[in-house]
Design an enzyme around this catalytic site. Structure first.
Site, PDB file in Angstrom:
ATOM      1  CG  HIS A   1      -2.046   0.995   1.065  1.00  0.00           C
ATOM      2  ND1 HIS A   1      -1.924   2.312   1.420  1.00  0.00           N
ATOM      3  CD2 HIS A   1      -3.285   0.845   0.534  1.00  0.00           C
ATOM      4  CE1 HIS A   1      -3.057   2.936   1.130  1.00  0.00           C
ATOM      5  NE2 HIS A   1      -3.894   2.078   0.591  1.00  0.00           N
ATOM      6  CG  ASP A  20      -8.649  -4.549  -2.831  1.00  0.00           C
ATOM      7  OD1 ASP A  20      -9.828  -4.436  -2.481  1.00  0.00           O
ATOM      8  OD2 ASP A  20      -8.032  -3.651  -3.433  1.00  0.00           O
TER       9      ASP A  20
HETATM   10  N1  CMC Z   1       4.284  -7.817  -4.737  1.00  0.00           N
HETATM   11  C1  CMC Z   1       5.617  -7.740  -4.950  1.00  0.00           C
HETATM   12  N2  CMC Z   1       6.334  -6.606  -4.857  1.00  0.00           N
HETATM   13  C2  CMC Z   1       5.670  -5.488  -4.561  1.00  0.00           C
HETATM   14  C3  CMC Z   1       4.286  -5.487  -4.324  1.00  0.00           C
HETATM   15  C4  CMC Z   1       3.584  -6.697  -4.421  1.00  0.00           C
HETATM   16  N3  CMC Z   1       2.267  -6.735  -4.211  1.00  0.00           N
HETATM   17  N4  CMC Z   1       3.874  -4.221  -4.036  1.00  0.00           N
HETATM   18  C5  CMC Z   1       4.963  -3.451  -4.094  1.00  0.00           C
HETATM   19  N5  CMC Z   1       6.063  -4.222  -4.401  1.00  0.00           N
HETATM   20  C6  CMC Z   1       7.445  -3.751  -4.494  1.00  0.00           C
HETATM   21  C7  CMC Z   1       7.676  -2.960  -5.772  1.00  0.00           C
HETATM   22  O1  CMC Z   1       8.119  -3.802  -6.814  1.00  0.00           O
HETATM   23  C8  CMC Z   1       8.726  -1.960  -5.337  1.00  0.00           C
HETATM   24  O2  CMC Z   1       9.961  -2.611  -5.317  1.00  0.00           O
HETATM   25  P1  CMC Z   1      11.321  -1.777  -5.663  1.00  0.00           P
HETATM   26  O3  CMC Z   1      11.427  -0.710  -4.618  1.00  0.00           O
HETATM   27  O4  CMC Z   1      12.388  -2.805  -5.576  1.00  0.00           O
HETATM   28  O5  CMC Z   1      11.136  -1.230  -7.041  1.00  0.00           O
HETATM   29  C9  CMC Z   1       8.356  -1.653  -3.885  1.00  0.00           C
HETATM   30  O6  CMC Z   1       7.649  -2.828  -3.424  1.00  0.00           O
HETATM   31  C10 CMC Z   1       7.463  -0.435  -3.716  1.00  0.00           C
HETATM   32  O7  CMC Z   1       6.327  -0.608  -4.570  1.00  0.00           O
HETATM   33  P2  CMC Z   1       5.684   0.563  -5.424  1.00  0.00           P
HETATM   34  O8  CMC Z   1       4.939  -0.036  -6.565  1.00  0.00           O
HETATM   35  O9  CMC Z   1       6.730   1.587  -5.751  1.00  0.00           O
HETATM   36  O10 CMC Z   1       4.684   1.172  -4.348  1.00  0.00           O
HETATM   37  P3  CMC Z   1       3.424   2.054  -4.640  1.00  0.00           P
HETATM   38  O11 CMC Z   1       3.115   2.766  -3.388  1.00  0.00           O
HETATM   39  O12 CMC Z   1       3.651   2.856  -5.868  1.00  0.00           O
HETATM   40  O13 CMC Z   1       2.268   0.969  -4.994  1.00  0.00           O
HETATM   41  C11 CMC Z   1       0.570  -0.662  -4.740  1.00  0.00           C
HETATM   42  C12 CMC Z   1       1.338   0.495  -4.089  1.00  0.00           C
HETATM   43  C13 CMC Z   1      -0.632  -1.003  -3.891  1.00  0.00           C
HETATM   44  C14 CMC Z   1       0.101  -0.225  -6.151  1.00  0.00           C
HETATM   45  C15 CMC Z   1       1.499  -1.877  -4.865  1.00  0.00           C
HETATM   46  O14 CMC Z   1       1.906  -2.303  -3.581  1.00  0.00           O
HETATM   47  C16 CMC Z   1       0.868  -3.044  -5.635  1.00  0.00           C
HETATM   48  O15 CMC Z   1       0.965  -3.083  -6.872  1.00  0.00           O
HETATM   49  N6  CMC Z   1       0.181  -4.003  -4.926  1.00  0.00           N
HETATM   50  C17 CMC Z   1      -0.544  -5.071  -5.580  1.00  0.00           C
HETATM   51  C18 CMC Z   1      -1.914  -4.562  -6.066  1.00  0.00           C
HETATM   52  C19 CMC Z   1      -2.876  -4.326  -4.932  1.00  0.00           C
HETATM   53  O16 CMC Z   1      -3.010  -5.128  -4.026  1.00  0.00           O
HETATM   54  N7  CMC Z   1      -3.608  -3.205  -4.987  1.00  0.00           N
HETATM   55  C20 CMC Z   1      -4.636  -2.820  -3.988  1.00  0.00           C
HETATM   56  C21 CMC Z   1      -4.202  -1.637  -3.212  1.00  0.00           C
HETATM   57  S1  CMC Z   1      -5.177  -1.328  -1.731  1.00  0.00           S
HETATM   58  C22 CMC Z   1      -6.790  -1.004  -2.233  1.00  0.00           C
HETATM   59  C23 CMC Z   1      -6.952   0.058  -3.238  1.00  0.00           C
HETATM   60  O17 CMC Z   1      -6.228   1.039  -3.298  1.00  0.00           O
HETATM   61  O18 CMC Z   1      -7.912  -0.055  -3.997  1.00  0.00           O
END
Ligand code: CMC
Length: 380
Positions: free
Chosen positions: A264, A321
């Site tokens: 998140h 989720d």
């Molecule tokens: N599995 C594996 N690696 C992950 C994941 C994951 N679910 N989430 C983040 N990472 C890694 C990402 O690759 C990055 O690594 P690095 O720093 O080495 O490049 C690091 O963690 C930070 O991730 P980010 O994508 O830069 O973080 P963000 O704040 O931009 O994204 C997120 C947040 C929720 C989009 C992301 O964690 C994700 O894609 N999660 C899976 C999808 C998901 O469950 N979404 C629902 C979110 S909560 C409800 C809602 O908002 O609707």
């Protein structure tokens, strides 16, 4: 970049002042209008929570009665026109596409409604559109709202009642639905809410702004994650249940796969909604006497991921989720309707932000960019 602050993903940009919900990502705290989510979930219904989010205070008995009665009064749509449109949408189209299209179209019928009533009309009408979307898929005829039922029991009846059979909403399911809708009700400047505010800032109407919010919510990294989580868990199960293998896949930077329902932008210790959702899932599955291998699997995935240094170092925990799809599945909602349920829950939040943006007289949302293209050149 001159005076422009470069902030991709708006990670550190506050785009508005808001008094609706508050998140402390370190403490794992979520407040709606100052009240902790843990208290709201046990003491309020979704309709009370909607009132709170829209108006800033919990309703007293008279206020709640008048609010609920108005919602019931507005629980109708222009069936003939809407059904004609619905009939022409392909049955295989994703329910989120159908819901956002119908919400957009409904705008056409909202011409002479005063703004305060507009919120209640949408609160009343979105469940009808969601039910029609579900019933189209199931080949069931359209239904009308039942004014004798509370908000969530009516929602269940509009979804699940079949012709020539009486339908009694199960109070366990109704209570579960109340809780999961409350968990979704608002979450400050997430992608769909920001979309709604941005559209409102250029004077797009409420229904159309919210239709755009739904399109944003549909994305897999946002609300669409609930469907993606169940599909991932089913894939893990089908492929023999080797959780370790899937965790390694999520860690592999060359593989675009992510562990869905994990991570998140703001919560860096835990998502309080996920903790509650896990309990709600356990409770409903136990009370309905369902044997669901997916819940056991989800708990094992959570356990194994949280023992892995990759997830710990990056502070990736289950989000709302991760368990919400399991709840929806337990109460009979099909996978491709999960995000529609999320939209029904997020509705009061979207509307409150649209209202707040207008009250604040916010300027149009118009970010800048850092240009990386050609310098000025001539056509030869
Ligand atoms: N599995 C594996 N690696 C992950 C994941 C994951 N679910 N989430 C983040 N990472 C890694 C990402 O690759 C990055 O690594 P690095 O720093 O080495 O490049 C690091 O963690 C930070 O991730 P980010 O994508 O830069 O973080 P963000 O704040 O931009 O994204 C997120 C947040 C929720 C989009 C992301 O964690 C994700 O894609 N999660 C899976 C999808 C998901 O469950 N979404 C629902 C979110 S909560 C409800 C809602 O908002 O609707």
């Amino acid at each position: 970049t001159g005076l422009i602050t470069f902030d991709p993903g708006l990670k550190n940009t506050g785009i508005t002042k808001s008094s609706i919900s508050f998140i402390d990502g370190e403490k794992g705290e979520l407040l709606y209008r100052g009240y902790p989510i843990e208290q709201i979930i046990n003491q309020c219904s979704f309709i009370e929570t909607s009132y709170l989010i829209l108006n800033g205070e919990l309703p007293n008995t008279a206020q709640l009665k008048s609010f609920s009665e108005k919602v019931k009064k507005f629980s109708f749509i222009h069936h003939k026109d809407i059904n004609k449109i619905l009939d022409n949408i392909p049955v295989f189209y994703h329910p989120m596409g159908i819901l956002s299209s119908l919400t957009y179209i409904l705008d056409a019928f909202m011409n002479s409604i005063q703004e305060e009533d507009l919120y209640l009309h949408l609160l009343a009408k979105l469940p009808i559109l969601a039910a029609l979307t579900y019933r189209k898929r199931m080949g069931l005829p359209p239904v009308c709202a039942d004014p004798y039922l509370d908000y969530t029991s009516n929602l269940l009846k509009m979804f699940f009642s079949v012709p020539n059979k009486s339908y009694e909403p199960n109070p366990i399911i109704s209570d579960t639905l109340n809780k999961i809708l409350i968990l979704h009700a608002d979450h400050e400047q997430n992608c769909s809410t920001t979309t709604v505010r941005l559209l409102g800032s250029v004077h797009v109407g409420l229904f159309s702004s919210i239709s755009a919010g739904m399109s944003a919510l549909w994305g897999k990294l946002h609300g669409g994650a609930n469907q993606a989580v169940i599909e991932m868990l089913e894939d893990i199960l089908k492929s023999g249940g080797n959780i370790k293998k899937w965790i390694e896949k999520a860690k592999n930077k060359k593989d675009p796969f992510r562990l869905m329902g994990f991570g998140h932008r703001i919560y860096k210790n835990f998502d309080p909604r996920a903790k509650i959702a896990k309990k709600v899932a356990e409770n409903v599955i136990q009370k309905l006497g369902i044997s669901d291998p997916i819940l056991k699997l989800a708990k094992n995935v959570e356990k194994k991921a949280l023992q892995d240094s990759y997830f710990l170092e990056k502070k990736l925990y289950p989000n709302i989720d991760f368990y919400s799809g399991i709840i929806y599945q337990a109460i009979g909602i099909p996978k491709d309707m999960f995000t529609v349920m999320f939209a029904l829950g997020r509705l009061p939040g979207w509307m409150a932000h649209w209202k707040e943006m207008k009250l604040n007289k916010e300027p149009i949302g118009r970010p800048r960019q850092v240009y990386t293209g050609y310098k000025k050149r001539n056509i030869k």
